[in-house]
Design an enzyme around this catalytic site. Sequence first.
Site, PDB file in Angstrom:
ATOM      1  N   LYS A   1      14.703 -27.216  36.326  1.00  0.00           N
ATOM      2  CA  LYS A   1      14.687 -28.489  35.569  1.00  0.00           C
ATOM      3  C   LYS A   1      15.614 -29.489  36.262  1.00  0.00           C
ATOM      4  CE  LYS A   1      17.457 -28.896  31.881  1.00  0.00           C
ATOM      5  NZ  LYS A   1      18.420 -30.009  31.950  1.00  0.00           N
ATOM      6  N   ASN A   2      16.827 -29.022  36.601  1.00  0.00           N
ATOM      7  CA  ASN A   2      17.845 -29.949  37.110  1.00  0.00           C
ATOM      8  C   ASN A   2      17.623 -30.344  38.556  1.00  0.00           C
ATOM      9  OD1 ASN A   2      18.877 -29.897  34.606  1.00  0.00           O
ATOM     10  ND2 ASN A   2      20.644 -28.600  35.087  1.00  0.00           N
TER      11      ASN A   2
ATOM     12  N   ARG B   1      19.708 -38.010  28.684  1.00  0.00           N
ATOM     13  CA  ARG B   1      20.787 -38.574  29.491  1.00  0.00           C
ATOM     14  C   ARG B   1      20.409 -38.594  30.967  1.00  0.00           C
ATOM     15  NH1 ARG B   1      24.467 -37.783  32.944  1.00  0.00           N
ATOM     16  NH2 ARG B   1      26.469 -38.862  32.837  1.00  0.00           N
TER      17      ARG B   1
ATOM     18  N   CYS C   1      25.970 -37.338  23.560  1.00  0.00           N
ATOM     19  CA  CYS C   1      25.461 -35.990  23.824  1.00  0.00           C
ATOM     20  C   CYS C   1      26.389 -35.007  23.102  1.00  0.00           C
ATOM     21  CB  CYS C   1      25.478 -35.768  25.329  1.00  0.00           C
ATOM     22  SG  CYS C   1      24.905 -34.135  25.785  1.00  0.00           S
TER      23      CYS C   1
ATOM     24  N   ARG D   1      29.650 -38.254  28.047  1.00  0.00           N
ATOM     25  CA  ARG D   1      28.828 -38.230  29.265  1.00  0.00           C
ATOM     26  C   ARG D   1      28.909 -39.597  29.949  1.00  0.00           C
ATOM     27  NH1 ARG D   1      25.110 -33.956  28.991  1.00  0.00           N
ATOM     28  NH2 ARG D   1      24.980 -34.117  31.272  1.00  0.00           N
ATOM     29  N   PRO D   2      30.131 -39.969  30.443  1.00  0.00           N
ATOM     30  CA  PRO D   2      30.260 -41.297  31.063  1.00  0.00           C
ATOM     31  C   PRO D   2      29.464 -41.395  32.358  1.00  0.00           C
ATOM     32  CG  PRO D   2      32.196 -39.973  31.502  1.00  0.00           C
ATOM     33  CD  PRO D   2      31.342 -39.173  30.566  1.00  0.00           C
TER      34      PRO D   2
ATOM     35  N   ASP E   1      30.751 -43.717  34.746  1.00  0.00           N
ATOM     36  CA  ASP E   1      31.646 -44.577  35.529  1.00  0.00           C
ATOM     37  C   ASP E   1      31.594 -44.253  37.023  1.00  0.00           C
ATOM     38  OD1 ASP E   1      32.941 -42.157  34.479  1.00  0.00           O
ATOM     39  OD2 ASP E   1      34.654 -42.808  35.661  1.00  0.00           O
ATOM     40  N   LEU E   2      31.448 -42.974  37.354  1.00  0.00           N
ATOM     41  CA  LEU E   2      31.430 -42.596  38.781  1.00  0.00           C
ATOM     42  C   LEU E   2      30.128 -43.058  39.437  1.00  0.00           C
ATOM     43  CD1 LEU E   2      32.935 -38.997  38.509  1.00  0.00           C
ATOM     44  CD2 LEU E   2      34.094 -41.074  39.273  1.00  0.00           C
TER      45      LEU E   2
ATOM     46  N   ASP F   1      26.655 -24.467  32.547  1.00  0.00           N
ATOM     47  CA  ASP F   1      25.367 -24.278  31.855  1.00  0.00           C
ATOM     48  C   ASP F   1      25.110 -22.821  31.497  1.00  0.00           C
ATOM     49  OD1 ASP F   1      23.578 -26.841  33.742  1.00  0.00           O
ATOM     50  OD2 ASP F   1      25.073 -26.934  32.151  1.00  0.00           O
TER      51      ASP F   1
ATOM     52  N   ILE G   1      34.421 -28.276  32.556  1.00  0.00           N
ATOM     53  CA  ILE G   1      33.514 -29.385  32.875  1.00  0.00           C
ATOM     54  C   ILE G   1      33.255 -30.242  31.630  1.00  0.00           C
ATOM     55  CG2 ILE G   1      31.287 -30.030  33.893  1.00  0.00           C
ATOM     56  CD1 ILE G   1      33.025 -28.400  35.824  1.00  0.00           C
TER      57      ILE G   1
ATOM     58  N   ARG H   1      13.453 -28.278  25.660  1.00  0.00           N
ATOM     59  CA  ARG H   1      13.846 -29.288  26.643  1.00  0.00           C
ATOM     60  C   ARG H   1      14.053 -28.675  28.014  1.00  0.00           C
ATOM     61  NH1 ARG H   1      18.928 -32.539  25.606  1.00  0.00           N
ATOM     62  NH2 ARG H   1      18.306 -33.042  27.719  1.00  0.00           N
TER      63      ARG H   1
HETATM   64  C1  EPZ Z   1      24.259 -32.129  35.466  1.00  0.00           C
HETATM   65  O1  EPZ Z   1      24.599 -33.114  34.512  1.00  0.00           O
HETATM   66  C2  EPZ Z   1      23.283 -31.199  34.750  1.00  0.00           C
HETATM   67  N1  EPZ Z   1      22.110 -31.945  34.300  1.00  0.00           N
HETATM   68  C3  EPZ Z   1      23.966 -30.562  33.535  1.00  0.00           C
HETATM   69  O2  EPZ Z   1      23.053 -29.620  32.984  1.00  0.00           O
HETATM   70  C4  EPZ Z   1      25.214 -29.809  34.019  1.00  0.00           C
HETATM   71  O3  EPZ Z   1      25.885 -29.276  32.906  1.00  0.00           O
HETATM   72  C5  EPZ Z   1      26.142 -30.782  34.771  1.00  0.00           C
HETATM   73  O4  EPZ Z   1      25.418 -31.394  35.873  1.00  0.00           O
HETATM   74  C6  EPZ Z   1      27.357 -30.066  35.354  1.00  0.00           C
HETATM   75  O5  EPZ Z   1      26.939 -29.056  36.226  1.00  0.00           O
HETATM   76  C7  EPZ Z   1      21.154 -32.287  35.209  1.00  0.00           C
HETATM   77  O6  EPZ Z   1      21.272 -32.000  36.385  1.00  0.00           O
HETATM   78  C8  EPZ Z   1      19.969 -33.024  34.681  1.00  0.00           C
HETATM   79  P1  EPZ Z   1      28.089 -34.362  35.775  1.00  0.00           P
HETATM   80  P2  EPZ Z   1      25.412 -34.424  34.986  1.00  0.00           P
HETATM   81  O7  EPZ Z   1      27.947 -35.812  36.052  1.00  0.00           O
HETATM   82  O8  EPZ Z   1      25.161 -34.712  36.409  1.00  0.00           O
HETATM   83  C9  EPZ Z   1      32.129 -36.150  34.180  1.00  0.00           C
HETATM   84  C10 EPZ Z   1      21.780 -28.576  31.314  1.00  0.00           C
HETATM   85  O9  EPZ Z   1      22.150 -27.851  30.368  1.00  0.00           O
HETATM   86  N2  EPZ Z   1      31.608 -37.440  34.646  1.00  0.00           N
HETATM   87  O10 EPZ Z   1      28.126 -33.403  36.933  1.00  0.00           O
HETATM   88  O11 EPZ Z   1      25.145 -35.480  33.986  1.00  0.00           O
HETATM   89  C11 EPZ Z   1      31.329 -35.574  33.019  1.00  0.00           C
HETATM   90  O12 EPZ Z   1      31.799 -36.084  31.788  1.00  0.00           O
HETATM   91  C12 EPZ Z   1      22.550 -29.839  31.644  1.00  0.00           C
HETATM   92  O13 EPZ Z   1      20.805 -28.340  32.061  1.00  0.00           O
HETATM   93  C13 EPZ Z   1      32.438 -38.551  34.655  1.00  0.00           C
HETATM   94  O14 EPZ Z   1      33.593 -38.472  34.272  1.00  0.00           O
HETATM   95  O15 EPZ Z   1      26.916 -33.915  34.820  1.00  0.00           O
HETATM   96  C14 EPZ Z   1      31.592 -34.089  33.167  1.00  0.00           C
HETATM   97  O16 EPZ Z   1      32.832 -33.782  32.564  1.00  0.00           O
HETATM   98  C15 EPZ Z   1      23.665 -30.122  30.629  1.00  0.00           C
HETATM   99  N3  EPZ Z   1      31.947 -39.742  35.096  1.00  0.00           N
HETATM  100  C16 EPZ Z   1      31.712 -33.892  34.684  1.00  0.00           C
HETATM  101  O17 EPZ Z   1      31.967 -35.186  35.226  1.00  0.00           O
HETATM  102  C17 EPZ Z   1      30.663 -39.862  35.564  1.00  0.00           C
HETATM  103  O18 EPZ Z   1      30.263 -40.968  35.978  1.00  0.00           O
HETATM  104  C18 EPZ Z   1      30.445 -33.333  35.302  1.00  0.00           C
HETATM  105  O19 EPZ Z   1      29.373 -34.146  34.861  1.00  0.00           O
HETATM  106  C19 EPZ Z   1      29.828 -38.713  35.550  1.00  0.00           C
HETATM  107  C20 EPZ Z   1      30.328 -37.513  35.097  1.00  0.00           C
END
Ligand code: EPZ
Length: 414
Positions: A22-23, A91, A115, A120-121, A123-124, A300, A322, A392
């Site tokens: 999926k991801n 998201r 979420c 789920r910011p 900002d990055l 996950d 995370i 989902r």
């Molecule tokens: C991906 O989400 C996955 N989703 C998530 O899987 C997975 O849990 C996550 O990566 C971490 O491995 C998809 O790939 C569709 P992140 P993503 O940005 O990219 C913080 C599932 O169950 N952050 O890597 O949205 C954030 O809050 C889903 O299949 C910022 O601070 O996650 C988190 O603490 C759930 N600023 C950490 O980084 C930002 O701009 C990692 O988030 C972005 C993220």
Amino acid sequence: MDKILIHGGRRLSGSIKVSGSKNSSLPILAATLLTREPCVVHGVPDLSDTNYMLQILAHLGAQVERASGTVTVTAGKIHCVAPYDVVRKMRASVCVLGPLLGRCKEASVALPGGCVIGDRPIDLHLKGFEALGSAVRVEGGDIKVCAQIDMQGKFGPTVLGTDNVIMAAVLADGVTVIEGAACEPEVVDLANFLNKMGAKIAGAGTDRIVIEGVRELHGAEHRVIPDRIEAGTFLVAGAIAGDGVTVKRVDPEHVCAVTDALAKCGYAVDIAGDSISVLPNGDASALEIVTEPYPGFPTDMQAQMCALLSTNRGTSSVTENIFPQRYMHVAELKRMGAELRLEGATAVIEGVDSLLGAPVMASDLRASAALVLAGLKADGVTEVSRVYHIDRGYEHLDEKLQELGAHIERVKSE
Ligand code: EPZ
């Protein structure tokens, strides 16, 4: 809303084939917006999230055809606005921002909603786009550097943020360097797809990715990698209630944090090519787990391991680095007799001899899977409501568990 009933106590055995990731599918489908030419993606799982992404692509003007697991997308003429009512349900819709920026040099995508697993910011993501926008041109030099971008946040690198910046940079003028990039296999899969389209991306899978912008991309054909989280979920099913369960069509390297954890608990794990088998252990022990970015233990898989460790002898602990609030499953597991307590972002788990089936409520994708796993082990019947969360991200989870011998049924709601 459908429910899933699990009549616990049945032992599982046999094998299942893992679906496409999926991801990996979500950013790769978004990346098809980067070319006018048709792209063919194989192994796209039939999930509400992937089907929702196809709806978004169609809304943006792309032609979308799905034939079983093969999706063909032709983004001939697209517009660059994805409004709230289109993106609010998922998201991961945020990952259309990068390709829209790359293709249209502008984009308007509604901020994703909240979420249950925590803040789920993005900002990055935006920091990366700003850096791309503030291209540093070395006048008279041989190369115009687009940007040096650091994608590290306080919780580690961002997966979709890395994907987004890669997709925005592939058509940018000059070289973009991403430091602190996410190393997940899904990022590598996206980069492989984009390079098939004519992009020039090096370093995917490491924390430093270099993208040399090209003028345009062409269509490509690709098969997404197996879903490592689905594979891990079935390995835990084999551990919690199995008499020998084999997961086929998986890359063992992608799940080694999970197989290492199961082995540390005392489960025999046998890896043969793209198949992994887990054997039961009536005296499995406790474990300490800390979730980390890849190749560490995946967030996950955290909820699924909480379910397993609830029935292993001894005191275990799971620390979520995370998404520190990702514990919606704890209250529901306690309804089934599990003994867990939260200490900040750490769940302390006292193993119990047995769980008791109960009505429980799914809250998010992986928490829901954890409740199904606990139901396999529990005495009596567990009723998991709001199973749309499961649909989902898991392709026919109940049917695959039935194939392994579980007594599990989906009750259509009125
Ligand atoms: C991906 O989400 C996955 N989703 C998530 O899987 C997975 O849990 C996550 O990566 C971490 O491995 C998809 O790939 C569709 P992140 P993503 O940005 O990219 C913080 C599932 O169950 N952050 O890597 O949205 C954030 O809050 C889903 O299949 C910022 O601070 O996650 C988190 O603490 C759930 N600023 C950490 O980084 C930002 O701009 C990692 O988030 C972005 C993220």
